[in-house]
Write an enzyme that holds these catalytic residues in place. Structure first.
Site, PDB file in Angstrom:
ATOM      1  N   GLY A  16       0.879  -1.164   0.000  1.00 55.19           N
ATOM      2  CA  GLY A  16       0.000   0.000   0.000  1.00 55.19           C
ATOM      3  C   GLY A  16       0.915   1.212   0.000  1.00 55.19           C
ATOM      4  N   THR A  45       8.163  12.846 -11.177  1.00 57.64           N
ATOM      5  CA  THR A  45       9.138  11.759 -11.321  1.00 57.64           C
ATOM      6  C   THR A  45       8.860  11.022 -12.626  1.00 57.64           C
ATOM      7  OG1 THR A  45       7.851  10.117 -10.093  1.00 57.64           O
ATOM      8  CG2 THR A  45       9.369  11.492  -8.807  1.00 57.64           C
ATOM      9  N   GLY A  81      14.534  10.199 -14.719  1.00 59.79           N
ATOM     10  CA  GLY A  81      14.854  11.219 -13.720  1.00 59.79           C
ATOM     11  C   GLY A  81      13.643  11.969 -13.193  1.00 59.79           C
ATOM     12  N   ASP A  87       7.389   5.212  -4.143  1.00 51.89           N
ATOM     13  CA  ASP A  87       7.068   5.245  -2.707  1.00 51.89           C
ATOM     14  C   ASP A  87       8.319   5.526  -1.882  1.00 51.89           C
ATOM     15  OD1 ASP A  87       4.423   4.747  -3.209  1.00 51.89           O
ATOM     16  OD2 ASP A  87       4.575   2.583  -2.893  1.00 51.89           O
ATOM     17  N   SER A 115      16.599   1.264  -4.101  1.00 48.95           N
ATOM     18  CA  SER A 115      15.443   0.368  -3.950  1.00 48.95           C
ATOM     19  C   SER A 115      15.204  -0.476  -5.194  1.00 48.95           C
ATOM     20  CB  SER A 115      14.177   1.157  -3.603  1.00 48.95           C
ATOM     21  OG  SER A 115      13.612   1.750  -4.752  1.00 48.95           O
TER      22      SER A 115
HETATM   23  N1  LIG Z   1      15.410   2.279 -13.086  1.00 52.58           N
HETATM   24  C1  LIG Z   1      15.723   3.305 -12.289  1.00 52.58           C
HETATM   25  N2  LIG Z   1      17.013   3.700 -12.110  1.00 52.58           N
HETATM   26  C2  LIG Z   1      17.344   4.735 -11.307  1.00 52.58           C
HETATM   27  N3  LIG Z   1      16.436   5.464 -10.609  1.00 52.58           N
HETATM   28  C3  LIG Z   1      15.135   5.132 -10.757  1.00 52.58           C
HETATM   29  C4  LIG Z   1      14.695   4.047 -11.574  1.00 52.58           C
HETATM   30  N4  LIG Z   1      13.346   3.966 -11.506  1.00 52.58           N
HETATM   31  C5  LIG Z   1      12.965   4.963 -10.679  1.00 52.58           C
HETATM   32  N5  LIG Z   1      14.018   5.668 -10.216  1.00 52.58           N
HETATM   33  C6  LIG Z   1      14.001   6.858  -9.327  1.00 52.58           C
HETATM   34  O1  LIG Z   1      12.816   6.851  -8.602  1.00 52.58           O
HETATM   35  C7  LIG Z   1      12.005   7.993  -8.937  1.00 52.58           C
HETATM   36  C8  LIG Z   1      10.553   7.581  -8.888  1.00 52.58           C
HETATM   37  O2  LIG Z   1      10.302   6.558  -9.843  1.00 52.58           O
HETATM   38  P1  LIG Z   1       8.992   6.567 -10.767  1.00 52.58           P
HETATM   39  O3  LIG Z   1       9.024   5.359 -11.627  1.00 52.58           O
HETATM   40  O4  LIG Z   1       8.886   7.889 -11.436  1.00 52.58           O
HETATM   41  O5  LIG Z   1       7.819   6.459  -9.681  1.00 52.58           O
HETATM   42  P2  LIG Z   1       6.638   5.339  -9.572  1.00 52.58           P
HETATM   43  O6  LIG Z   1       7.239   4.205  -8.827  1.00 52.58           O
HETATM   44  O7  LIG Z   1       5.580   6.063  -8.813  1.00 52.58           O
HETATM   45  O8  LIG Z   1       6.230   4.988 -10.992  1.00 52.58           O
HETATM   46  C9  LIG Z   1      12.537   8.470 -10.286  1.00 52.58           C
HETATM   47  O9  LIG Z   1      12.337   9.864 -10.468  1.00 52.58           O
HETATM   48  C10 LIG Z   1      14.024   8.128 -10.172  1.00 52.58           C
HETATM   49  O10 LIG Z   1      14.715   9.140  -9.463  1.00 52.58           O
END
Ligand SMILES: Nc1ncnc2c1ncn2[C@@H]1O[C@H](COP(=O)(O)OP(=O)(O)O)[C@@H](O)[C@H]1O
Ligand SMILES: [Mg+2]
Length: 310
Positions: free
Chosen positions: A41, A222, A227, A254, A284
């Site tokens: 969640g 995001t 980026g 999250d 993460s």
């Molecule tokens: N494959 C990745 N490599 C490096 N950083 C990542 C990657 N995926 C996400 N991030 C980081 O996490 C942030 C949030 O991810 P995003 O995919 O935009 O959010 P959500 O999980 O809500 O879809 C990104 O702006 C980036 O900084």
């Protein structure tokens, strides 16, 4: 040192996932290769990310009296969350997601909101002190929109800063963004709210302007591995993500939001906070699953030291 205080008002779910060779047809029964029950969640995930990063974190949410609710409470307590704002209801089950993942890595997901729908504006008034006593409040849209609006209003009256992650982008999202100090949609949520799909600096800047036209104050969009874009106090800046070998992007947003809140609660600027959040999210995605994917503060600092020139 005083720990920054973060209060999260949001969802708590049990995610039941099954690994299958292929998806079943209608009326077919198949055997899974394995299954797992993980706590999640958006609310709980963001709270745990903030707590692991060192914030004193309080959760306002609702679970059922069932065993998934018990498990969520144990998991939250193990991670040091203060559950003073937790409600339990007996007539509805804890929120659950059923997830099938096939050999091609595709998934099918059904979500039951369950007890998350029972978090009311009255509950927030009951626990108003947990909101007004925080350094920052975060909320998302896996709980009723009226509850989100009340949370943002109670915080605003007490001059407590608010971070609203409009996820998932429900029809009410556009009306709520004017109530928050900072909003943090990802690319698909930005697209649903504005009609503009941000994927680079130019499109993100257009989308940020559209969000401001809807009443948003500070905006952080995001864009996964593309980026993120920050628009704060009239200044805008685009930042690349850290380059890592991503194993599982589930829950990156999250972790990003939880760590962002922790640093903002300690009075960092939005772009400073976003750098820590981006490092935490990059760490993460190196780990499978959303549960246990959030790093602690020393891991975030080490990662930033090692990637200082990026
Ligand atoms: N494959 C990745 N490599 C490096 N950083 C990542 C990657 N995926 C996400 N991030 C980081 O996490 C942030 C949030 O991810 P995003 O995919 O935009 O959010 P959500 O999980 O809500 O879809 C990104 O702006 C980036 O900084
Ligand atoms: Mg994403």
């Amino acid at each position: 040192m005083k720990h920054p205080k973060v209060t999260v008002i949001g969802s708590i779910n049990g995610d039941i996932s099954f690994a299958v060779d292929k998806f079943p047809m209608a009326n077919e029964t198949i055997l899974a290769k394995g299954s797992a029950l993980c706590m999640g969640g958006k609310g709980l995930n963001q709270a745990i990310a903030a707590a692991r990063a060192g914030a004193q974190t309080t959760m306002i949410g609702c679970v059922g009296t069932d065993s998934i609710g018990d498990k969520a409470i144990a998991y939250a307590k193990d991670n040091g969350l203060d559950l003073a704002g937790l409600k339990r209801v007996s007539h509805t089950m804890t929120g659950t997601a059923g997830i099938l993942v096939n050999n091609a890595g595709e998934n099918m997901i059904v979500v039951s909101t369950g007890a998350n729908a029972c978090l009311t504006t009255d509950d927030l008034h009951t626990h108003a002190d947990l909101i007004t006593g925080a350094d920052i409040v975060i909320t998302q849209l896996e709980i009723p929109a009226d509850t989100v609006r009340a949370a943002l209003n109670i915080a605003a009256k007490a001059r407590v800063r608010t971070l609203f992650n409009p996820a998932p982008a429900t029809p009410e999202a556009a009306d709520l963004i004017a109530y928050a100090d900072i909003i943090s949609p990802n690319e698909s949520e930005t697209h649903i709210i504005t009609g503009i799909y941000p994927h680079d600096e130019t499109s993100a800047s257009q989308a940020a302007r559209a969000l401001c036209a809807l009443g948003a104050k500070d905006v952080l969009i995001t864009m996964g591995e593309a980026g993120y874009y920050v628009f704060s106090q009239g200044q805008s800046e685009y930042f690349t993500a850290f380059k890592v070998n991503a194993v599982d992007p589930t829950g990156a947003g999250d972790v990003f939001n939880g760590v962002l809140a922790k640093v903002l609660a300690g009075h960092g600027s939005l772009s400073d906070a976003a750098r820590f959040a981006s490092a935490a999210a990059a760490l993460s995605v190196l780990r499978a699953g959303a549960e246990g994917a959030a790093p602690d503060w020393s891991q975030i600092q080490d990662f930033l030291t090692q990637n200082a020139t990026v």
